[in-house]
Scaffold this motif. Structure first.
Motif, PDB file in Angstrom:
ATOM      1  N   ASP A 193      10.898  -3.010  -6.250  1.00  0.00           N
ATOM      2  CA  ASP A 193      11.127  -3.597  -4.807  1.00  0.00           C
ATOM      3  C   ASP A 193      10.286  -3.005  -3.687  1.00  0.00           C
ATOM      4  OD1 ASP A 193      12.904  -5.886  -5.765  1.00  0.00           O
ATOM      5  OD2 ASP A 193      14.546  -4.678  -5.397  1.00  0.00           O
ATOM      6  N   PRO A 194      10.293  -1.805  -3.545  1.00  0.00           N
ATOM      7  CA  PRO A 194       9.731  -1.056  -2.424  1.00  0.00           C
ATOM      8  C   PRO A 194       8.190  -1.216  -2.266  1.00  0.00           C
ATOM      9  CG  PRO A 194      11.089   0.607  -3.493  1.00  0.00           C
ATOM     10  CD  PRO A 194      10.878  -0.763  -4.304  1.00  0.00           C
ATOM     11  N   ILE A 195       7.297  -1.726  -3.343  1.00  0.00           N
ATOM     12  CA  ILE A 195       6.114  -2.148  -3.236  1.00  0.00           C
ATOM     13  C   ILE A 195       5.875  -3.730  -3.341  1.00  0.00           C
ATOM     14  CG2 ILE A 195       5.310   0.302  -4.139  1.00  0.00           C
ATOM     15  CD1 ILE A 195       4.766  -1.239  -6.850  1.00  0.00           C
ATOM     16  N   PHE A 196       6.779  -4.325  -3.509  1.00  0.00           N
ATOM     17  CA  PHE A 196       6.505  -5.891  -3.492  1.00  0.00           C
ATOM     18  C   PHE A 196       6.654  -6.421  -2.301  1.00  0.00           C
ATOM     19  CE2 PHE A 196       7.448 -10.201  -4.651  1.00  0.00           C
ATOM     20  CZ  PHE A 196       6.714 -10.583  -5.646  1.00  0.00           C
ATOM     21  N   TYR A 197       5.337  -6.797  -1.720  1.00  0.00           N
ATOM     22  CA  TYR A 197       5.362  -7.396  -0.328  1.00  0.00           C
ATOM     23  C   TYR A 197       5.352  -8.893  -0.425  1.00  0.00           C
ATOM     24  CZ  TYR A 197       3.359  -8.312   4.301  1.00  0.00           C
ATOM     25  OH  TYR A 197       3.186  -8.830   5.492  1.00  0.00           O
ATOM     26  N   VAL A 198       6.134  -9.585   0.204  1.00  0.00           N
ATOM     27  CA  VAL A 198       6.448 -11.026   0.347  1.00  0.00           C
ATOM     28  C   VAL A 198       5.848 -11.503   1.762  1.00  0.00           C
ATOM     29  CG1 VAL A 198       7.693 -13.131   0.173  1.00  0.00           C
ATOM     30  CG2 VAL A 198       8.470 -10.891  -0.807  1.00  0.00           C
ATOM     31  N   PRO A 199       4.567 -11.912   1.711  1.00  0.00           N
ATOM     32  CA  PRO A 199       3.760 -12.609   2.966  1.00  0.00           C
ATOM     33  C   PRO A 199       4.560 -13.297   4.017  1.00  0.00           C
ATOM     34  CG  PRO A 199       2.502 -12.659   1.176  1.00  0.00           C
ATOM     35  CD  PRO A 199       3.726 -12.287   0.523  1.00  0.00           C
ATOM     36  N   GLU A 200       5.624 -14.168   3.183  1.00  0.00           N
ATOM     37  CA  GLU A 200       6.213 -15.156   4.108  1.00  0.00           C
ATOM     38  C   GLU A 200       7.490 -14.659   4.965  1.00  0.00           C
ATOM     39  OE1 GLU A 200       9.165 -17.953   1.726  1.00  0.00           O
ATOM     40  OE2 GLU A 200       7.760 -16.843   0.203  1.00  0.00           O
ATOM     41  N   PHE A 201       7.938 -13.412   4.423  1.00  0.00           N
ATOM     42  CA  PHE A 201       8.837 -12.711   5.233  1.00  0.00           C
ATOM     43  C   PHE A 201       8.148 -11.320   5.920  1.00  0.00           C
ATOM     44  CE2 PHE A 201      11.231 -14.565   1.631  1.00  0.00           C
ATOM     45  CZ  PHE A 201      11.994 -15.194   2.413  1.00  0.00           C
ATOM     46  N   GLY A 202       6.874 -11.062   5.682  1.00  0.00           N
ATOM     47  CA  GLY A 202       6.266 -10.088   6.545  1.00  0.00           C
ATOM     48  C   GLY A 202       6.958  -8.622   5.999  1.00  0.00           C
ATOM     49  N   CYS A 203       7.587  -8.507   4.979  1.00  0.00           N
ATOM     50  CA  CYS A 203       8.165  -7.171   4.202  1.00  0.00           C
ATOM     51  C   CYS A 203       8.267  -7.082   2.771  1.00  0.00           C
ATOM     52  CB  CYS A 203       9.743  -6.789   4.856  1.00  0.00           C
ATOM     53  SG  CYS A 203      10.789  -8.260   4.582  1.00  0.00           S
ATOM     54  N   THR A 204       8.679  -5.958   2.330  1.00  0.00           N
ATOM     55  CA  THR A 204       8.959  -6.018   0.900  1.00  0.00           C
ATOM     56  C   THR A 204      10.533  -6.422   0.505  1.00  0.00           C
ATOM     57  OG1 THR A 204       9.917  -3.820   0.828  1.00  0.00           O
ATOM     58  CG2 THR A 204       7.558  -3.792   0.768  1.00  0.00           C
ATOM     59  N   THR A 205      10.414  -6.682  -0.652  1.00  0.00           N
ATOM     60  CA  THR A 205      11.816  -7.052  -0.849  1.00  0.00           C
ATOM     61  C   THR A 205      12.888  -6.300  -0.957  1.00  0.00           C
ATOM     62  OG1 THR A 205      11.186  -6.932  -3.408  1.00  0.00           O
ATOM     63  CG2 THR A 205      11.327  -9.115  -2.775  1.00  0.00           C
ATOM     64  N   SER A 206      12.436  -5.036  -0.792  1.00  0.00           N
ATOM     65  CA  SER A 206      13.246  -3.737  -0.515  1.00  0.00           C
ATOM     66  C   SER A 206      13.826  -3.698   0.962  1.00  0.00           C
ATOM     67  CB  SER A 206      12.660  -2.451  -0.931  1.00  0.00           C
ATOM     68  OG  SER A 206      13.886  -1.554  -1.464  1.00  0.00           O
ATOM     69  N   GLU A 207      13.204  -4.448   1.832  1.00  0.00           N
ATOM     70  CA  GLU A 207      13.205  -4.446   3.420  1.00  0.00           C
ATOM     71  C   GLU A 207      14.281  -5.529   3.617  1.00  0.00           C
ATOM     72  OE1 GLU A 207       9.838  -2.579   5.812  1.00  0.00           O
ATOM     73  OE2 GLU A 207       9.250  -3.838   4.305  1.00  0.00           O
ATOM     74  N   LEU A 208      14.385  -6.503   2.629  1.00  0.00           N
ATOM     75  CA  LEU A 208      15.224  -7.633   2.711  1.00  0.00           C
ATOM     76  C   LEU A 208      16.789  -7.297   2.853  1.00  0.00           C
ATOM     77  CD1 LEU A 208      13.433 -10.532   0.573  1.00  0.00           C
ATOM     78  CD2 LEU A 208      13.621 -10.182   3.251  1.00  0.00           C
ATOM     79  N   GLU A 243      19.491 -11.946   2.084  1.00  0.00           N
ATOM     80  CA  GLU A 243      18.337 -12.749   2.132  1.00  0.00           C
ATOM     81  C   GLU A 243      17.473 -12.585   0.658  1.00  0.00           C
ATOM     82  OE1 GLU A 243      16.776 -11.781   6.694  1.00  0.00           O
ATOM     83  OE2 GLU A 243      16.918 -10.049   5.147  1.00  0.00           O
ATOM     84  N   LYS A 244      17.848 -11.375   0.011  1.00  0.00           N
ATOM     85  CA  LYS A 244      16.901 -11.298  -1.175  1.00  0.00           C
ATOM     86  C   LYS A 244      17.449 -12.080  -2.372  1.00  0.00           C
ATOM     87  CE  LYS A 244      16.012  -7.845  -4.948  1.00  0.00           C
ATOM     88  NZ  LYS A 244      16.358  -6.487  -5.518  1.00  0.00           N
ATOM     89  N   TYR A 261       0.830  -1.386  -0.070  1.00  0.00           N
ATOM     90  CA  TYR A 261       0.082   0.028  -0.052  1.00  0.00           C
ATOM     91  C   TYR A 261       0.789   1.285  -0.065  1.00  0.00           C
ATOM     92  CZ  TYR A 261      -3.731  -3.294   0.946  1.00  0.00           C
ATOM     93  OH  TYR A 261      -4.673  -4.176   1.137  1.00  0.00           O
ATOM     94  N   GLU A 262       2.135   1.047   0.191  1.00  0.00           N
ATOM     95  CA  GLU A 262       3.036   2.222   0.087  1.00  0.00           C
ATOM     96  C   GLU A 262       4.453   1.525  -0.058  1.00  0.00           C
ATOM     97  OE1 GLU A 262       3.543   4.124   3.923  1.00  0.00           O
ATOM     98  OE2 GLU A 262       3.101   2.325   4.835  1.00  0.00           O
ATOM     99  N   GLU A 263       5.236   2.407  -0.437  1.00  0.00           N
ATOM    100  CA  GLU A 263       6.818   2.072  -0.698  1.00  0.00           C
ATOM    101  C   GLU A 263       7.500   1.844   0.626  1.00  0.00           C
ATOM    102  OE1 GLU A 263       8.737   3.861  -4.538  1.00  0.00           O
ATOM    103  OE2 GLU A 263       8.474   5.222  -3.088  1.00  0.00           O
ATOM    104  N   LYS A 264       8.180   0.908   0.579  1.00  0.00           N
ATOM    105  CA  LYS A 264       8.843   0.447   1.888  1.00  0.00           C
ATOM    106  C   LYS A 264      10.394  -0.139   1.838  1.00  0.00           C
ATOM    107  CE  LYS A 264       4.966  -0.266   5.359  1.00  0.00           C
ATOM    108  NZ  LYS A 264       4.308  -1.286   6.070  1.00  0.00           N
ATOM    109  N   GLY A 265      11.439   0.274   2.700  1.00  0.00           N
ATOM    110  CA  GLY A 265      12.556  -0.249   2.309  1.00  0.00           C
ATOM    111  C   GLY A 265      13.554   0.595   1.492  1.00  0.00           C
ATOM    112  N   THR A 266      14.788   0.382   1.615  1.00  0.00           N
ATOM    113  CA  THR A 266      15.663   1.079   0.766  1.00  0.00           C
ATOM    114  C   THR A 266      16.915   0.104   0.349  1.00  0.00           C
ATOM    115  OG1 THR A 266      16.994   1.352   3.051  1.00  0.00           O
ATOM    116  CG2 THR A 266      15.427   3.146   2.400  1.00  0.00           C
ATOM    117  N   ASN A 267      16.639  -1.211   0.423  1.00  0.00           N
ATOM    118  CA  ASN A 267      17.966  -1.805   0.038  1.00  0.00           C
ATOM    119  C   ASN A 267      17.727  -2.396  -1.533  1.00  0.00           C
ATOM    120  OD1 ASN A 267      18.964  -2.117   2.500  1.00  0.00           O
ATOM    121  ND2 ASN A 267      18.010  -3.803   3.131  1.00  0.00           N
ATOM    122  N   GLY A 268      16.421  -2.354  -1.990  1.00  0.00           N
ATOM    123  CA  GLY A 268      16.273  -2.820  -3.246  1.00  0.00           C
ATOM    124  C   GLY A 268      16.283  -1.727  -4.328  1.00  0.00           C
ATOM    125  N   PHE A 269      15.838  -1.896  -5.623  1.00  0.00           N
ATOM    126  CA  PHE A 269      15.673  -0.997  -6.411  1.00  0.00           C
ATOM    127  C   PHE A 269      14.036  -1.204  -7.357  1.00  0.00           C
ATOM    128  CE2 PHE A 269      18.219  -4.275  -7.890  1.00  0.00           C
ATOM    129  CZ  PHE A 269      17.945  -4.600  -9.415  1.00  0.00           C
TER     130      PHE A 269
END
Length: 203
Positions: free
Chosen positions: A160-175, A179-180, A149-157
Motif C-alpha cells: 500500500d505505501p508505494i501504490f499511488y492512485v492518481p485520482e486520489f492524489g495519494c497512496t492507498t496507505s494514505e487513504l 475510503e480504501k 517514488y517512496e513509501e507514504k502513509g501508515t493506514n495500509g499494509f
C-alpha cells in the motif's frame, strides 16, 4: 440462515480480517481466522498460476478439513514495467519472511529512472468461497494506479505505501480505511462476493 453463523477465513493476516469484517459485516455472522480456529499451521500449497486458482486452493483445503464454509483471497501487485511481477508471488516476493518495507524499496529501486507513464500497476484480488458440498464460487476486483517514488502513509499494509492512485492524489496507505474499502481491489471483490452470498442466502 442460522443465527450467529460462522464463516472461516483462510488467512492469518489481521489486516485482511479487519477489511473483511468491515465490508462483509453482518450481525448474524462471525468471521473467524485460521489463528482463531487454531489452523494456522495447516500446510496449504499455493501452486496455482492465477489469483483465482490460489484462492480456491486455500478455501477448498480448509473447507475439506473442517466441513465448514470458507472464504479465502489471493491478492497481489502487478507492475507492468516488471512484466506484471510480483503478481501471484507478491506475498513470497524476496522470501516469505522479508519485511514489506524491503520489498517496497526493492521495487522502487527496480523502477529507478522510469517515468510516471511507465510506472503503471494494479492491485488484484480474487476471492473464493468454498461450500461444504464441494461447490466453489469466485469474484475478482482490481484497482489501477502507479508505483510511487517512496513509501507514504501508515493506514495500509503490504505494498500500500508505494501504490499511488492518481485520482486520489495519494497512496492507498494514505487513504482512510473507509475510503480504501470503497475503491480497493479487496473491497471490490468482497462487495461482489457479498452479492453472491446474498444470492446463496448466506447473508
Amino acid at each position: 440462515m442460522d443465527a450467529n453463523r460462522k464463516i472461516i477465513v483462510a488467512t492469518g493476516n489481521e489486516g485482511k480480517m479487519k477489511e473483511i469484517r468491515q465490508i462483509l459485516g453482518n450481525e448474524n455472522i462471525t468471521f473467524s481466522s485460521l489463528k482463531d480456529e487454531k489452523l494456522q499451521d495447516v500446510e496449504i500449497i499455493e501452486n496455482g498460476k492465477t489469483f483465482e486458482e490460489n484462492a480456491i486452493i486455500k478455501a477448498r483445503t480448509i473447507s475439506d478439513l473442517t466441513g465448514k464454509m470458507v472464504l479465502a483471497d489471493d491478492s497481489g501487485l502487478e507492475v507492468d514495467y516488471l512484466d506484471k511481477a510480483p503478481g501471484v508471488y507478491s506475498a513470497r516476493y524476496l522470501g516469505v519472511d522479508t519485511p514489506y518495507h524491503i520489498k517496497n524499496q526493492h521495487i522502487i529501486e527496480l523502477l529507478d529512472g522510469v517515468k510516471d507513464e511507465k510506472r503503471t500497476a494494479r492491485f488484484v484480488c480474487a476471492i473464493a468461497c468454498a461450500f461444504p458440498d464441494g461447490r466453489t464460487i469466485t469474484t475478482r476486483g482490481t484497482i489501477e494506479g502507479r508505483i510511487g517514488y517512496e513509501e507514504k502513509g501508515t493506514n495500509g499494509f503490504g505494498y500500500d505505501p508505494i501504490f499511488y492512485v492518481p485520482e486520489f492524489g495519494c497512496t492507498t496507505s494514505e487513504l482512510s480505511p473507509e475510503e480504501k474499502n470503497k475503491v480497493s481491489h479487496r473491497g471490490k471483490a468482497l462487495v461482489a462476493m457479498y452479492e453472491e452470498l446474498k444470492r446463496e442466502n448466506v447473508l
